[in-house]
Design a protein around this motif. Structure first.
Motif, PDB file in Angstrom:
ATOM      1  N   ILE A  68       0.836  -1.208   0.000  1.00  0.00           N
ATOM      2  CA  ILE A  68       0.000   0.000   0.000  1.00  0.00           C
ATOM      3  C   ILE A  68       0.865   1.249   0.000  1.00  0.00           C
ATOM      4  O   ILE A  68       0.604   2.209  -0.741  1.00  0.00           O
ATOM      5  N   VAL A  91      -8.769  -1.474   0.145  1.00  0.00           N
ATOM      6  CA  VAL A  91      -8.125  -2.788   0.229  1.00  0.00           C
ATOM      7  C   VAL A  91      -8.700  -3.537   1.423  1.00  0.00           C
ATOM      8  O   VAL A  91      -8.701  -3.021   2.555  1.00  0.00           O
ATOM      9  N   PHE A 389      -9.384  -5.813  -3.649  1.00  0.00           N
ATOM     10  CA  PHE A 389      -8.983  -4.461  -4.060  1.00  0.00           C
ATOM     11  C   PHE A 389     -10.084  -3.878  -4.926  1.00  0.00           C
ATOM     12  O   PHE A 389     -10.574  -4.536  -5.859  1.00  0.00           O
TER      13      PHE A 389
END
Length: 562
Positions: A68, A91, A389
């Motif tokens: 991330i 996420v 995602f």
């Protein structure tokens, strides 16, 4: 061998093609009953996840968090470089939303920021959401995936009577009904209602049943209408009452007017050829709402992703039967080769989901959504790792959402992207959205021939599929074609002789297209609209109704020179 592959081998066999119709019905019925029984036994969710996970390394949260951090500047740069006004991303990992963020603005020129609660049009990400609702109904035994559409919609029909009797909810949710690609979307653009479009699907020429994959919003919508009829509730209400509310998806809707009324709403934007972005349109979505009409945000979709990854449970409560949901994730037909240099790996489609194996051998469930009038979305789930995602944008599809999904997943599993995915997808989308055309109809050729007197072209033209089209002389003295229940006007510009040009509607308006008249000495006339007539229906051009004409005070059959 998958059920769809087995069925395809037999349906294509030349010997069967020559069998007498009655015998063929028996062969097909027996074969498809066998295939339905085979496909009806998906691997239970827990077993499927365990089997996949056994072959894959355990994914640690620290690795996801590191990905991330690497991803954030990549996404920010892609947003700047592309000019897309706004993006929201989320996420999910290990049954939690571990990161979500908004970037940019809801509307270009404004100052309201995008956040995780900003509602976007999802376009075709609506499909796996709709499949989730069907799975709930199947689990509650209110219908079956393999129920024929005509069980609930007795007036429904396709071009082939055998297919009409046997096409199921499952067939429509896996795009294997034989309907041509995007059948019915063109009718939506000129004002036909959902019911009218579904009724006219019978006029579409079919490819081989359960053999060829062709993406159809209105085929899927017909299946959703069948399900809604089975439970006696409008689809939009059923989605709200049986999925959105129980899952805590409080900002999600299947109605366009509710999306437009949302206070925190992302406005769709189109990109012009000179690179400018503007908020000019909002895609009509109510007609094919089950397939393309959901609006939602990252906060809600994170809950839906968790529901998928947990096999139908959310926060310890079972909302969808595990086996019924698992069947949506089973490949039902081979779709097409994957882009980006993976032509040797084919894509598969389940029920509302693309179901594939990635380069690491992990099963991935995914779907993208795109409106040329201003939306691009993508959701990707890796069930063996409990990873999800989602990315939502309010911009014309240029490959941003797809490329960012690939980039993030490679950061997670490979520590770095294998290529510049934004460049890869940008090239793909540019070729689709800005095709090289053979003829620029807006520029007459050097040897252009003047048109006939414009009154020679006017009148009411009929088409079995598209209905009536009126050709009139507009206030500016030029021809206009008026089409559909919405009486949508299409101004014509002259090219040469009997050929004019017009801009096709909405998402079909990629480039100016030809409008060609053919007239004979008996006063008959036909109109071929490139992009409309003859493309999918085998009904050819529009034909003008017979009309008397007046020449020099006399009513005659034709005023054309002989």
């Amino acid at each position: 061998m998958t059920a769809s592959a087995l069925g395809g081998d037999l349906v294509h066999h030349d010997t069967i093609r020559r069998v007498h119709r009655a015998c063929l019905d028996i062969v097909r019925a027996s074969l498809l009953a066998l295939l339905a029984a085979f496909a009806a036994v998906p691997l239970p969710f827990a077993a499927a996840r365990a089997a996949t996970a056994a072959a894959a390394p355990v994914l640690e949260e620290s690795k996801v968090l590191a990905a991330i951090e690497k991803f954030k500047p990549i996404l920010a740069k892609a947003l700047r470089d592309s000019g897309v006004p706004g993006v929201a991303v989320g996420v999910v990992f290990d049954d939690r939303l571990i990161w979500s963020a908004g970037y940019g603005v809801r509307q270009i020129g404004g100052h309201e920021p995008v956040d995780v609660n900003t509602v976007f049009q999802l376009a075709s990400v609506s499909k796996p959401i709709g499949a989730t609702l069907i799975a709930r109904l199947v689990g509650e035994k209110r219908l079956r995936w393999d129920d024929p559409i005509v069980r609930y919609l007795p007036d429904f029909a396709l071009a082939d009577s055998w297919v009409t009797r046997h096409v199921t909810i499952a067939d429509m949710y896996s795009h294997r009904s034989g309907l041509p690609d995007h059948a019915g979307d063109d009718l939506e653009e000129i004002g036909y209602s959902r019911a009218q479009i579904i009724q006219r699907l019978r006029l579409q020429k079919l490819s081989d049943f359960r053999t060829e994959y062709d993406y159809t919003n209105y085929g899927m919508t017909a299946a959703a209408e069948a399900a809604a009829t089975a439970i006696g509730q409008p689809w939009e209400d059923a989605s709200r009452d049986l999925l959105y509310r129980p899952a805590g998806m409080t900002s999600t809707t299947s109605r366009r007017d509710e999306y437009l009324a949302a206070a925190n709403r992302a406005v769709p934007h189109v990109r012009h050829k000179d690179g400018r972005w503007s908020a000019d349109f909002v895609q009509p979505t109510d007609g094919a709402s089950p397939a393309a009409g959901v609006a939602s945000n990252v906060a809600d979709l994170s809950r839906w992703m968790r529901l998928q990854l947990n096999g139908g449970t959310l926060d310890g409560v079972r909302l969808v039967d595990e086996a019924a949901l698992a069947r949506t994730h089973v490949p039902n037909i081979v779709a097409k080769p994957l882009p980006g240099g993976y032509a040797d790996r084919h894509s598969h489609y389940g029920f509302g989901w693309a179901v594939n194996v990635d380069t690491l051998g992990q099963v991935r469930w995914s779907h993208g959504g795109a409106f040329a009038l201003g939306a691009s979305t993508s959701v990707n789930l890796v069930p063996s790792q409990g990873l999800g995602f989602v990315i939502l944008t309010n911009g014309f599809p240029i490959g941003l959402s797809e490329s960012m999904a690939e980039t993030f997943l490679e950061l997670v599993f490979l520590d770095a992207p294998s290529r510049d995915w934004f460049a890869v997808y940008s090239e793909i989308f540019e070729s689709v959205l800005y095709p090289v055309v053979d003829t620029d109809y807006t520029t007459p050729p050097p040897d252009a021939v003047p048109p006939r007197p414009l009154a020679a072209y006017t009148g009411t033209y009929e088409h079995a599929y598209f209905g009536s089209a009126e050709v009139v002389i507009g206030a500016d003295g030029n021809l206009v074609v008026v089409m559909g229940p919405a009486r949508r006007p299409f101004p014509l510009g002259h090219y040469s002789g009997d050929t004019f040009w017009y801009m096709p509607p909405g998402e079909f308006g990629v480039a100016p297209s030809a409008a060609t008249f053919t007239l004979d000495e008996l006063g008959r006339a036909w109109l071929a609209l490139e992009g409309f007539s003859g493309k999918e229906t085998d009904h050819g051009p529009f034909a003008r109704r017979a009309r008397p004409e007046k020449c020099e005070g006399r009513v005659v059959r034709s005023c054309l020179p002989r």
